[in-house]
Design an enzyme around this catalytic site. Structure first.
Site, PDB file in Angstrom:
ATOM      1  N   SER A  30       0.716  -1.145  -0.133  1.00 12.74           N
ATOM      2  CA  SER A  30       0.229   0.073   0.161  1.00 12.74           C
ATOM      3  C   SER A  30       0.873   1.348  -0.092  1.00 12.74           C
ATOM      4  O   SER A  30       1.564   1.521  -0.943  1.00 12.74           O
ATOM      5  CB  SER A  30      -0.921  -0.057   1.173  1.00 12.74           C
ATOM      6  N   ASP A  65     -10.162  -4.120  -4.265  1.00 19.05           N
ATOM      7  CA  ASP A  65      -9.407  -2.900  -3.642  1.00 19.05           C
ATOM      8  C   ASP A  65      -9.372  -1.823  -4.278  1.00 19.05           C
ATOM      9  O   ASP A  65      -9.250  -1.750  -5.596  1.00 19.05           O
ATOM     10  CB  ASP A  65      -8.022  -3.497  -3.688  1.00 19.05           C
ATOM     11  N   HIS A  86      -8.321  -5.125   0.037  1.00 17.83           N
ATOM     12  CA  HIS A  86      -6.863  -4.416   0.420  1.00 17.83           C
ATOM     13  C   HIS A  86      -6.389  -4.778   1.746  1.00 17.83           C
ATOM     14  O   HIS A  86      -7.428  -5.187   2.918  1.00 17.83           O
ATOM     15  CB  HIS A  86      -7.326  -3.051   0.419  1.00 17.83           C
TER      16      HIS A  86
END
Length: 319
Positions: A165, A260, A290
């Site tokens: 991320s 996501d 995610h």
């Protein structure tokens, strides 16, 4: 379609909210950080046995930066003589939450399965240290490991950067920054659902804005803390996908999750690498969300993805 395990986890989160647990985006950043960091630690699978760990610190651009070294099974500090391929890992958390402990089990598993050393970086966080402080620390961390490889048990010719991320974004920016500065850069990059384009909302950001763990409200909460008003969103340190040239970047493993908000920009980044002739392995886990890469106590797909990422990197470095 969502995997059953992902659906179950999302249902549990929704039940907790209905029972009165406040949403993260409703809390002050300092209070929210402490609560979520504890939850993140508890959401990782039990840490596997590895060879050794040691904590350290280096002088970063804004003060001391902590790190933790993870040696693969069979390696110890006494035996390591500067020969190990090494992954410099940047944790996720929207540049606001996360630390070495929240990703401890993940880094251990990557070290175990790849046969590489992993060095986890505790870069500065927002809002105390807004953009570009986390990026500056990420670049400084790579240079520190590269320039002190022998004392850190690392092979300077076999350095990788990676992260999930926000951490994946840091890793991507490090690769571009080293190439553009014409410095010795990473040999490999591991980008786990990276945030690569802050200049616009992709289709997946719109489609999965609610109900899939990383919500629009949560992303806005991160953004408000991280990016000062008036910042140019096309700055490549915020939007590395907008780089004009992807040639000369290191080989990559890019992973996305099907449900996501960041899925499309991760895929687009992999496509840009491939189009530029960069050897790239792209993998999408279609049924999950995610964060699954580190939510491994609840999501078996996360353990599978840990092992796949580690295997690709290990094969690249021929461990």
């Amino acid at each position: 379609m969502l995997d059953a395990e992902a659906r179950t986890l999302l249902d549990l989160m929704e039940e907790a909210t209905k029972a009165g647990r406040p949403k993260l985006e409703s809390l002050p950043h300092a209070i929210g950080r402490a609560a979520v960091d504890k939850m993140s630690e508890d959401s990782e699978a039990d840490p596997p046995q590895i060879g050794d760990t040691v904590d350290g610190v280096f002088a970063g651009p804004g003060g001391p930066v902590k790190y933790r070294r993870y040696l693969p099974l069979g390696e110890t500090l006494a035996l390591t003589k500067g020969h190990l391929p090494t992954l410099i890992y940047y944790h996720g958390g929207g540049f606001v939450i996360g630390n070495i402990e929240t990703h401890d089990s993940t880094c251990r598993r990557l070290a175990l399965k790849s046969r590489c050393q992993v060095i986890s970086i505790d870069y500065r966080l927002s809002p105390e240290h807004p953009f570009p402080a986390p990026i500056d620390d990420g670049i400084a961390a790579f240079r520190y490991v590269r320039d002190h490889a022998a004392s850190l048990g690392a092979d300077p010719a076999r350095l990788a950067v990676g992260g999930d991320s926000a951490g994946g974004a840091v890793a991507a920016v490090v690769c571009q920054a080293m190439r553009d500065a014409k410095e010795a850069g990473p040999a490999f990059q591991m980008l786990i659902y990276p945030a690569t384009d802050s200049s616009k909302e992709s289709a997946s950001r719109q489609k999965f804005a609610e109900g899939y763990f990383l919500t629009k409200g949560l992303m806005d909460w991160f953004w408000k803390a991280y990016v000062p008003a008036g910042t140019d969103l096309a700055d490549l340190r915020l939007s590395p996908l907008l780089a004009k040239d992807f040639a000369g970047l290191p080989p990559a493993f890019v992973l996305t999750a099907g449900h996501d908000p960041l899925r499309d920009e991760g895929r687009a980044y992999a496509d840009r690498l491939i189009d530029a002739g960069v050897k790239t392995t792209y993998v999408n886990y279609p049924g999950t969300i995610h964060g699954f890469f580190s939510l491994t106590r609840f999501l078996q797909q996360g353990l599978k993805a840990n092992d796949e990422a580690a295997a690709v990197m290990g094969a690249f470095f021929e461990t």
